[in-house]
Motif scaffolding. Structure first.
Motif, mmCIF file in Angstrom:
data_model
loop_
_atom_site.group_PDB
_atom_site.id
_atom_site.type_symbol
_atom_site.label_atom_id
_atom_site.label_comp_id
_atom_site.label_asym_id
_atom_site.label_seq_id
_atom_site.Cartn_x
_atom_site.Cartn_y
_atom_site.Cartn_z
ATOM 1 N N GLY A 204 -3.292 -5.444 -16.901
ATOM 2 C CA GLY A 204 -3.236 -4.702 -15.654
ATOM 3 C C GLY A 204 -2.128 -3.666 -15.650
ATOM 4 N N LEU A 205 -2.172 -2.792 -14.670
ATOM 5 C CA LEU A 205 -1.113 -1.787 -14.517
ATOM 6 C C LEU A 205 0.066 -2.418 -13.793
ATOM 7 C CD1 LEU A 205 -3.564 0.891 -13.152
ATOM 8 C CD2 LEU A 205 -2.522 0.925 -15.423
ATOM 9 N N THR A 206 1.200 -1.777 -13.903
ATOM 10 C CA THR A 206 2.326 -2.231 -13.094
ATOM 11 C C THR A 206 2.067 -1.801 -11.660
ATOM 12 O OG1 THR A 206 3.718 -1.787 -14.982
ATOM 13 C CG2 THR A 206 4.831 -2.186 -12.885
ATOM 14 N N LEU A 207 2.066 -2.761 -10.766
ATOM 15 C CA LEU A 207 1.685 -2.443 -9.390
ATOM 16 C C LEU A 207 2.750 -1.612 -8.687
ATOM 17 C CD1 LEU A 207 0.123 -5.804 -8.100
ATOM 18 C CD2 LEU A 207 -1.015 -3.847 -9.160
ATOM 19 N N SER A 208 2.295 -0.790 -7.769
ATOM 20 C CA SER A 208 3.232 -0.043 -6.931
ATOM 21 C C SER A 208 3.855 -1.018 -5.938
ATOM 22 C CB SER A 208 2.479 1.047 -6.174
ATOM 23 O OG SER A 208 1.684 0.451 -5.161
ATOM 24 N N GLU A 210 3.741 -1.054 -2.667
ATOM 25 C CA GLU A 210 2.778 -1.473 -1.649
ATOM 26 C C GLU A 210 1.778 -2.478 -2.183
ATOM 27 O OE1 GLU A 210 2.267 2.308 1.430
ATOM 28 O OE2 GLU A 210 1.015 2.216 -0.360
ATOM 29 N N GLN A 211 1.314 -2.218 -3.399
ATOM 30 C CA GLN A 211 0.346 -3.137 -4.008
ATOM 31 C C GLN A 211 0.982 -4.502 -4.261
ATOM 32 O OE1 GLN A 211 -0.543 -0.622 -7.427
ATOM 33 N NE2 GLN A 211 -2.683 -0.450 -6.778
ATOM 34 N N GLU A 212 2.184 -4.464 -4.796
ATOM 35 C CA GLU A 212 2.884 -5.694 -5.125
ATOM 36 C C GLU A 212 3.113 -6.547 -3.872
ATOM 37 O OE1 GLU A 212 3.509 -7.194 -7.857
ATOM 38 O OE2 GLU A 212 4.746 -8.772 -6.977
ATOM 39 N N GLY A 239 -5.713 2.251 -4.807
ATOM 40 C CA GLY A 239 -5.346 1.115 -5.651
ATOM 41 C C GLY A 239 -5.792 -0.247 -5.142
ATOM 42 N N LYS A 240 -6.807 -0.282 -4.284
ATOM 43 C CA LYS A 240 -7.294 -1.573 -3.780
ATOM 44 C C LYS A 240 -7.851 -2.439 -4.909
ATOM 45 C CE LYS A 240 -10.172 0.306 -0.815
ATOM 46 N NZ LYS A 240 -9.888 1.733 -1.039
ATOM 47 N N THR A 241 -8.684 -1.825 -5.742
ATOM 48 C CA THR A 241 -9.305 -2.608 -6.811
ATOM 49 C C THR A 241 -8.260 -3.210 -7.736
ATOM 50 O OG1 THR A 241 -11.172 -1.095 -6.672
ATOM 51 C CG2 THR A 241 -11.097 -2.549 -8.588
ATOM 52 N N ARG A 390 -2.710 7.990 -2.736
ATOM 53 C CA ARG A 390 -3.497 7.954 -3.960
ATOM 54 C C ARG A 390 -2.581 7.799 -5.139
ATOM 55 N NH1 ARG A 390 -8.594 12.112 -3.552
ATOM 56 N NH2 ARG A 390 -9.879 10.598 -2.481
ATOM 57 N N LEU A 391 -2.923 6.861 -6.053
ATOM 58 C CA LEU A 391 -2.001 6.558 -7.131
ATOM 59 C C LEU A 391 -2.161 7.471 -8.324
ATOM 60 C CD1 LEU A 391 -2.155 2.768 -6.691
ATOM 61 C CD2 LEU A 391 -0.158 4.220 -6.396
ATOM 62 N N THR A 392 -3.264 8.186 -8.368
ATOM 63 C CA THR A 392 -3.469 9.077 -9.500
ATOM 64 C C THR A 392 -2.927 10.471 -9.192
ATOM 65 O OG1 THR A 392 -5.683 9.265 -8.608
ATOM 66 C CG2 THR A 392 -5.418 7.941 -10.572
HETATM 67 P P1 ADP Z 1 -9.430 1.955 -4.925
HETATM 68 O O1 ADP Z 1 -10.088 0.647 -5.278
HETATM 69 O O2 ADP Z 1 -8.621 1.883 -3.679
HETATM 70 O O3 ADP Z 1 -10.371 3.114 -4.943
HETATM 71 P P2 ADP Z 1 -8.289 1.804 -7.583
HETATM 72 O O4 ADP Z 1 -7.694 0.468 -7.735
HETATM 73 O O5 ADP Z 1 -9.613 2.045 -8.214
HETATM 74 O O6 ADP Z 1 -8.344 2.240 -6.051
HETATM 75 O O7 ADP Z 1 -7.239 2.853 -8.133
HETATM 76 C C1 ADP Z 1 -7.491 4.239 -8.182
HETATM 77 C C2 ADP Z 1 -6.931 4.815 -9.453
HETATM 78 O O8 ADP Z 1 -5.530 4.605 -9.492
HETATM 79 C C3 ADP Z 1 -7.488 4.171 -10.694
HETATM 80 O O9 ADP Z 1 -7.685 5.158 -11.655
HETATM 81 C C4 ADP Z 1 -6.417 3.199 -11.127
HETATM 82 O O10 ADP Z 1 -6.425 3.020 -12.522
HETATM 83 C C5 ADP Z 1 -5.159 3.883 -10.645
HETATM 84 N N1 ADP Z 1 -4.146 2.912 -10.281
HETATM 85 C C6 ADP Z 1 -4.301 1.852 -9.465
HETATM 86 N N2 ADP Z 1 -3.155 1.158 -9.352
HETATM 87 C C7 ADP Z 1 -2.250 1.798 -10.128
HETATM 88 C C8 ADP Z 1 -0.857 1.550 -10.452
HETATM 89 N N3 ADP Z 1 -0.203 0.532 -9.930
HETATM 90 N N4 ADP Z 1 -0.268 2.415 -11.282
HETATM 91 C C9 ADP Z 1 -0.936 3.456 -11.812
HETATM 92 N N5 ADP Z 1 -2.226 3.734 -11.561
HETATM 93 C C10 ADP Z 1 -2.888 2.916 -10.731
#
Ligand code: ADP
Ligand code: ZN
Ligand code: ZN
Length: 741
Positions: A204-208, A210-212, A239-241, A390-392
């Protein structure tokens, strides 16, 4: 009062046909409840069998002396089926349907499908030993033996089909080698795996921050034994997924299983791949494209502990996990979470009940939460989290609203406003892609006479026909087709025209206004075949077209980085639906549509064309301001006592004979009015679509702030109609309906 138990014998899947009634002996009076597993004598020999209580009642179906007695309660760990029965009992009670319909829903696989077998030949001798046996076979001119043995010197295991097929070795040869101890014929059951993805695992990615925070709180609640419903509000891309994935990871560490609900239409290859990359083959899917055998096997895998995660639309809720830890419901606002067949359950409420029953947590997620979920979050019944960015890095696209009335006043009669046309030309010249979205539900393109107003209607249904390419008029409800007309059948005028533009007509106009443009169209007609949905989307994603034109289907799923313009052609069409959810639905669709622009590195833009630029659903969607939309919408619901503030029960009465349907609806309305003070009764009225397939439809609505009052009234109506022994009419209940009737 003596109690009786209605019991289903052995859920062997083949037959869930009907419950049998048993007398409850004195020692067990008051001790039985629905879902319990009991022992009962069954059949001529009165052999003791296992059964499940589906109902405890005081009404005897036969005289006491003819009834057998419950032998005893089976204790110990309750099998998975008992949970399913309890769930069915709750669904029946909450949504109103027969017990059998409820059971069929929670036990979706009725037949046990034979497991697939895979056979193989395994060498038991060492290489040296085998070489010796091979030499002997050659000396004795045993050709088949020799062929097999020389292959087995290189390979310890060979597929059975290869051996009997290509090597032409007979079964008797295999038997004699097996008897000699040289080889062993092994067979193993393997599960049909609907997903064929070969992929490397990814961490997994390192959570932000808010996500954490979400992950931390949900999991620590879980460890403390606190069970809640959580709502994650965050725009697409926030970043919900990624949060779901990290929660599931946490649950797997705790040896718990997870159900992930995703609307079928959003269950794309991209999404699945993400889950597989993270969790490998302990993930599976459950959806309508699976064969009965595939579905059965997924349930078996879940039961046996071979799966950690199941992904699917609402029916995935009924996959029998022994140790469920988490249910995730993505896009919880989606209308498809409500079942259209009896029992008309909503996956959100059902998930909530299931989670409670199983001791699991429930996580809802959405960019545009349903009024229900947000209302409960504000009341503190759900824990609300917000993911705010938005995380991207991509920014939300600016949205402009174009007033179509003004366009018309200023002489533009085309479907495309001047602003949209200009932007489209710009994108075409830059080789960027465009999505055009026609906000239309149900039927479109109805044909009416400009002189006398005659509308071309289906003779079997109370809906208008739509014009299709190839000179046909088609009914979208029953499939009725007729030849297109050139003159009005009523007054003879040649000006009989399509009123609303359908996607086909817009496609034609695109070719006309933008010569050389490449268009992919996606609607009910082009996606009738299996896979066609994915095919169109992947063609667009490979750049095979400049424009993707479609109905609401195109606003979900898939990211297209090269799309820098989204046009909504007629945003207010869905506001004309005249049911209390139309504002909410419009806001959701527009927000999602606008969110499609600028998902890649290039900035995007969205244009919303509308006849009602001042409507709050449109204004707030353009601003992408959910909170402001909610405040206006909830006010409207409060004034009308609509859900989620109040509750509603729709009662649909149908019959092939119009008077019968109407008459029964009238009686039902009387019963409802006489029964309870706290209920407002509306109707009977002809349903919005008064006839489908020659079946007439009437509807009665009951509204109340008290949900239990509606349940009581439904029970009362059910009782009365069951004594009427209806032959020509059917009655369906729908609690908090998603659509008008
Ligand atoms: P949502 O489900 O809200 O649409 P996603 O989880 O699909 O969001 O995340 C959107 C994009 O951001 C994806 O490309 C994902 O890889 C990226 N992303 C999600 N969380 C992080 C994170 N903690 N750090 C970097 N990129 C992230
Ligand atoms: Zn006419
Ligand atoms: Zn029809």
């Amino acid at each position: 009062m003596t109690e009786y138990a209605n019991i289903i014998i052995d859920i062997s899947h083949e037959k869930v046909d009907r419950p049998f009634q048993y007398k409850i002996p004195d020692v067990l009076q008051g001790k039985l409840e629905a879902g319990m597993c009991v022992q009962v004598p069954f059949g001529q020999g009165n052999r003791l069998r296992q059964g499940y209580v589906v109902e405890v009642t005081d009404k005897a179906q036969f005289p006491d002396e003819k009834m057998k007695q419950v032998e005893g309660i089976l204790t110990g760990s309750l099998p998975v089926e008992a949970d399913a029965i309890r769930l069915a009992v709750w669904m029946r009670q909450t949504y109103g349907s027969t017990m059998i319909a409820a059971l069929r829903t929670v036990l979706p696989v009725k037949q046990s499908v034979k497991a697939k077998e895979k056979k193989k030949i395994r060498r038991l001798f060492t290489r040296e030993e085998t070489t010796a046996v091979l030499g002997e076979a050659i000396r004795k001119h045993q050709g088949a033996r020799a062929r097999l043995l020389s292959e087995l010197i290189h390979e310890e295991i060979l597929p059975y089909e290869l051996v009997v097929g290509k090597l032409n070795v007979s079964a008797s040869t295999l038997r004699s080698l097996e008897a000699q101890g040289v080889i062993k014929v092994e067979s193993e059951n393997y599960y049909r795996n609907p997903v064929k993805l070969e992929t490397a695992r990814e961490a997994g990615l390192t959570l932000s921050k808010e996500q954490e925070a979400v992950r931390e709180e949900v999991l620590s609640d879980y460890d403390k034994g606190i069970r809640k419903t959580y709502l994650i509000h965050g725009i697409t891309g926030s970043g919900k997924t990624e949060v779901y994935l990290s929660l599931i990871e946490g649950m797997i560490k705790r040896k718990k299983q997870c159900i992930v609900l995703i609307p079928e239409i959003a269950l794309t290859y991209q999404t699945l791949l993400r889950f597989y990359k993270r969790f490998g083959d302990r993930v599976s899917v459950m959806n309508s494209t699976l064969s009965a055998g595939e579905k059965y096997d997924q349930c078996q895998r879940a039961r046996n502990g071979d799966l950690d995660v199941i992904i699917g639309p609402r029916s995935a809720l009924f996959v029998p996990f022994p140790d469920l830890g988490l249910i995730v419901m993505d896009e919880e606002h989606e209308g498809s979470y409500k079942s259209e067949a009896m029992p008309k359950y909503h996956a959100r409420e059902t998930a909530q009940y299931l989670a409670k029953m199983k001791g699991a947590s429930l996580v809802l997620g959405s960019a545009t939460p349903s009024l229900e979920a947000y209302y409960r979050a504000k009341e503190g019944r759900y824990r609300l989290f917000t993911l705010s960015s938005r995380l991207t890095g991509g920014k939300l696209a600016p949205v402009s609203v174009v007033d179509l009335r003004k366009e018309l006043r200023e002489g533009n009669r085309s479907i495309f406003s001047r602003k949209l046309k200009e932007l489209m030309e710009d994108r075409l010249s830059r080789k960027e892609q465009i999505m055009l979205f026609l906000n239309r539900r149900g039927y479109a393109g109805f044909i009416s006479c400009r002189s006398c107003g005659h509308v071309m209607k289906c003779p079997h249904c109370d809906v208008s026909l739509s014009r299709h390419a190839g000179g046909k008029l088609v009914c979208h409800y029953c499939g009725y087709e007729t030849r297109d007309v050139e003159k009005c059948p009523s007054c003879g005028s040649p000006y009989i025209l399509g009123f609303k533009a359908g996607t086909q007509q817009i496609e034609q106009q695109l070719y006309q206004y933008f010569p050389g443009i490449r268009v992919l169209r996606m609607d009910g007609d082009t996606t009738r075949q299996k896979d066609s949905y994915e095919k169109i989307l992947s063609a667009f994603s490979e750049g095979e077209a400049d424009v993707l034109l479609g109905t609401q289907m195109i606003v979900k799923g898939h990211d297209f980085p090269n799309v820098t313009l989204v046009g909504v052609l007629a945003a207010d069409l869905s506001l004309n639906d005249s049911d209390y959810r139309s504002g909410e639905r419009t806001f959701q669709l527009l927000t999602q549509a606008a969110g499609r622009a600028g998902r890649g590195s290039k900035p995007g833009e969205a244009v919303i064309q509308t006849y009602r630029p001042d409507h709050y659903s449109i204004v707030r969607a353009a601003q992408q301001d959910y909170a402001a939309f909610y405040e206006e919408e909830i006010l409207y619901r409060e004034i009308g006592a609509y859900p989620p503030v109040g509750h509603m029960l729709a009662i649909l009465v149908t019959s092939g004979i119009e008077q019968r349907a109407q008459g029964l609806a009238g009686k039902i309305s009387q019963i409802a009015k006489s029964g309870e003070q706290k209920i407002q009764v509306i109707g009977p009225a002809k349903a919005f679509i008064g006839k489908i397939n020659d079946i007439y439809r009437f509807v009665v609505y009951c509204k109340s702030g008290d949900e239990n009052a509606l349940t009581r009234i439904r029970d009362l109506i059910e009782k009365s109609i069951s004594s009427m022994e209806l032959k020509y009419e059917t009655v369906q209940f729908d609690f908090d309906p998603m659509d008008r009737y």
